[in-house]
Motif scaffolding. Sequence first.
Motif, PDB file in Angstrom:
ATOM      1  N   SER A  44       0.811  -1.211   0.000  1.00 23.39           N
ATOM      2  CA  SER A  44       0.000   0.000   0.000  1.00 23.39           C
ATOM      3  C   SER A  44       0.849   1.268   0.000  1.00 23.39           C
ATOM      4  O   SER A  44       0.387   2.326  -0.430  1.00 23.39           O
ATOM      5  N   PRO A 103       1.563   3.513  -7.529  1.00 20.82           N
ATOM      6  CA  PRO A 103       1.341   2.904  -8.846  1.00 20.82           C
ATOM      7  C   PRO A 103       2.173   3.594  -9.921  1.00 20.82           C
ATOM      8  O   PRO A 103       2.261   4.818  -9.965  1.00 20.82           O
ATOM      9  N   ARG A 111      -2.959  -3.292  -4.838  1.00 21.00           N
ATOM     10  CA  ARG A 111      -1.679  -3.038  -5.513  1.00 21.00           C
ATOM     11  C   ARG A 111      -0.892  -4.328  -5.669  1.00 21.00           C
ATOM     12  O   ARG A 111      -0.887  -5.184  -4.790  1.00 21.00           O
ATOM     13  N   GLU A 127      -2.243  -1.496 -10.052  1.00 20.97           N
ATOM     14  CA  GLU A 127      -3.372  -1.560  -9.123  1.00 20.97           C
ATOM     15  C   GLU A 127      -4.649  -1.904  -9.881  1.00 20.97           C
ATOM     16  O   GLU A 127      -4.910  -1.364 -10.957  1.00 20.97           O
TER      17      GLU A 127
END
Length: 201
Positions: free
Chosen positions: A86, A90, A115, A109
């Motif tokens: 987390s 991305p 993710r 993601e």
Amino acid sequence: MMKRMADSMPYLASIDAQAIASRLEATFERVHRERMHDVPILNRALAVTAVGTRAVEAGWLSALVTPWFINLMLLPRTAGHLQDYSALRPGSTVVHGFPAGSFEFIVGEEDDLGRYQMCSLFSPVLEFESHGAALITAESAITVLFDARLAPDAPPTTSAASVEEDAAAARHPGPAAVEAGKLSRRGLLFGRNPESEVVET
């Protein structure tokens, strides 16, 4: 920071590995259905299949075949285990060290997965004439990641088998080698075309 990865962990219960593979497949089958179904570069001979799923230090490693790519995929394990993705942005990259060498993974993601990290092996995948050939390639990629003899700094081998392997790679490079049954183990991971188109989903 690069993390060295080994395959020293035993496979967890097969139902766990299968559950991860099923999540990958369900997510990218949805991507195929909703976002990729009319993309002209799709290879209609291929389907969405995850193979070789196993636990490694960074999470769950799998090789994913789709009609538009073959990728190595990393998914985190449950809360309380070694890595939480987390905090990763991305589109950013993470370098992981395997016995066969270091590989760059891109953070992606999807709503169904959260993710994850992906390393492109083939994109697009128009060279593959059958789904079986794509699966052989994907399964081989997982296997050779953990072969230290294939690392760029590994001492060269001169065995008859390695000479034949190099000759086979020259005769049948890339996916054509899979169709001919002469896949080069080193070429699979280090012979990737750096100018291959990466298809974003």
